[in-house]
Design an enzyme around this catalytic site. Structure first.
Site, short mmCIF file in Angstrom:
data_model
loop_
_atom_site.label_atom_id
_atom_site.label_comp_id
_atom_site.label_asym_id
_atom_site.label_seq_id
_atom_site.Cartn_x
_atom_site.Cartn_y
_atom_site.Cartn_z
CB SER A 35 -0.95 0.04 1.19
OG SER A 35 -1.82 -1.00 1.26
CG HIS A 66 -3.52 -1.60 -3.34
ND1 HIS A 66 -2.60 -2.61 -2.65
CD2 HIS A 66 -4.28 -1.02 -2.12
CE1 HIS A 66 -2.91 -2.45 -1.38
NE2 HIS A 66 -3.86 -1.66 -1.08
CG HIS A 90 -4.90 -7.25 -0.35
ND1 HIS A 90 -4.88 -6.31 -1.30
CD2 HIS A 90 -4.01 -7.07 0.53
CE1 HIS A 90 -3.79 -5.66 -1.03
NE2 HIS A 90 -3.37 -5.88 0.00
CE1 TYR A 92 -8.47 -5.24 0.79
CE2 TYR A 92 -6.94 -6.35 2.32
CZ TYR A 92 -7.38 -5.38 1.27
OH TYR A 92 -6.35 -4.37 0.98
CD GLU A 93 -7.98 -6.84 -3.81
OE1 GLU A 93 -8.47 -6.08 -4.96
OE2 GLU A 93 -6.76 -7.41 -3.65
CB ALA A 120 0.98 -0.58 4.57
CG MET A 223 -5.50 -6.92 6.51
SD MET A 223 -6.70 -5.53 5.88
CE MET A 223 -7.15 -4.75 7.59
CB SER A 224 -0.77 -8.19 2.23
OG SER A 224 0.19 -7.58 2.92
CG ASN A 247 -2.14 1.49 11.35
OD1 ASN A 247 -1.78 1.16 10.40
ND2 ASN A 247 -2.94 1.01 12.36
CG HIS A 275 -6.99 2.73 3.05
ND1 HIS A 275 -5.96 1.73 2.93
CD2 HIS A 275 -7.14 3.00 1.61
CE1 HIS A 275 -5.55 1.67 1.81
NE2 HIS A 275 -6.12 2.30 0.90
N1 HPA Z 1 -4.16 -3.65 10.70
C1 HPA Z 1 -4.11 -4.71 9.86
N2 HPA Z 1 -3.71 -4.50 8.49
C2 HPA Z 1 -3.19 -3.19 8.51
C3 HPA Z 1 -2.92 -2.03 9.65
C4 HPA Z 1 -3.52 -2.54 10.85
O1 HPA Z 1 -3.63 -1.68 11.90
N3 HPA Z 1 -2.43 -1.05 9.25
C5 HPA Z 1 -2.00 -1.44 7.83
N4 HPA Z 1 -2.56 -2.46 7.40
#
Ligand code: HPA
Length: 300
Positions: A35, A66, A90, A92-93, A120, A223-224, A247, A275
């Site tokens: 990301s 992306h 991903h 989740y897609e 990320a 998530m990847s 984050n 995001h």
């Molecule tokens: N959690 C899950 N996936 C992420 C996060 C998070 O806090 N930040 C960036 N990708």
């Protein structure tokens, strides 16, 4: 079907009217841009690009930030042939993990021997600050342990064994190189090494989930990446994983809602993962990561 698609993709890239020139067709290094990290392709020269929509077997990524293209070119002062995924797929897609990891198998067929995966991630380790980079030393494949491993199904023996180890997934030499590179390049001290836990998303973690993930030994959450790493290791590709902390995954216990409770136990506004925040943090560190990756590829 996967095997047939892979052969079609390989022919498309190496034989068709848009076939890659000989100096680019056998990339030694593969890079997956996470990301907001697509800027890594800016340092690649003599680029030849293919949109994911035109490559047989590729699905279409759908997430903001992306783009979807496969970029071939030369990287580093010593012209290392490289293939770079700008945008990844991903779970989740809604794709199967065999679809999200398909490009890694294609890289293997193209001759890639080293994979640099970036992402990320949320920081669970309280010492990690936004903008820090975590070298992945190990992972927890939470979906993989509970029935969603990318290698489930008939084993593709042409790539690797039925039961591949992943306890040695993250190449120690490459991890050391990152420290060396950061020192040489005078990139300020923002490096950590830690455990990445893979979750399916797309909702970010609850506070209790963050505490759970921290308690099982994770330093960053995302998530990847891990399905790609598992497939790369199945193929015998060396792996380096880099997480950009975008984050801080909130880990504090929810204070009491009771208005009569002492002030220090009442709710405070917590900053929630978004995001937007993830993309901004990626942006601010993008240049450093480009420099780092270029140096690494030169040393590989
Ligand atoms: N959690 C899950 N996936 C992420 C996060 C998070 O806090 N930040 C960036 N990708």
């Amino acid at each position: 079907a996967t095997t047939q698609n892979l052969q079609s993709a390989l022919s498309f890239l190496t034989l068709g009217d848009r076939a890659l020139p000989a100096n680019l067709a056998k990339p030694a290094v593969g890079i997956v841009c996470g990301s907001g990290l697509g800027g890594l392709v800016d340092i690649i020269r003599n680029k030849v690009e293919f949109s994911y929509t035109e490559i047989p077997g590729f699905v279409n990524s759908t997430v903001a930030g992306h783009a979807g293209k496969l970029v071939f070119g030369l990287l580093g002062d010593n012209d290392v042939p490289t293939v770079c995924m700008v945008g990844r797929f991903h779970y989740y897609e809604g794709f199967a993990l065999s679809q999200t990891t398909y490009p890694i198998r294609l890289m293997s067929l193209l001759g890639v021997q080293t994979l640099i995966v970036t992402n990320a991630a949320g920081g669970l380790n309280p010492a990690f600050q936004i903008g820090d980079v975590c070298i992945i030393e190990d992972h927890i494949n939470l979906p993989g342990m509970t029935g969603n491993n990318p290698l489930i199904g008939p084993n593709m023996a042409e790539f690797g064994p039925r039961f591949p180890p992943v306890s040695d997934a993250y190449c120690p030499r490459l991890r050391r190189l990152v420290y060396e590179a950061a020192k040489k390049l005078n990139i300020p001290k923002f490096l950590h090494e830690g455990v990445y836990v893979f979750v399916s998303g797309p909702s970010y973690e609850s506070k209790a989930e963050c505490r759970f993930l921290r308690s099982i030994g994770a330093d960053v959450v995302g998530m990847s990446t891990i399905p790609e790493v598992v497939v790369a290791r199945h193929c015998g590709i060396k792996v380096l994983g880099l997480s950009l902390v975008t984050n801080r995954a909130v880990v504090h216990r929810e204070p009491r809602s009771d208005p009569d409770a002492p002030a220090e136990e009442r709710p405070v506004e917590e900053k929630m993962a978004s995001h937007q925040e993830v993309l901004e943090a990626a942006d601010s560190r993008a240049k450093d990561l480009q420099t780092l990756v270029k140096y690494l590829v030169e040393m590989i």
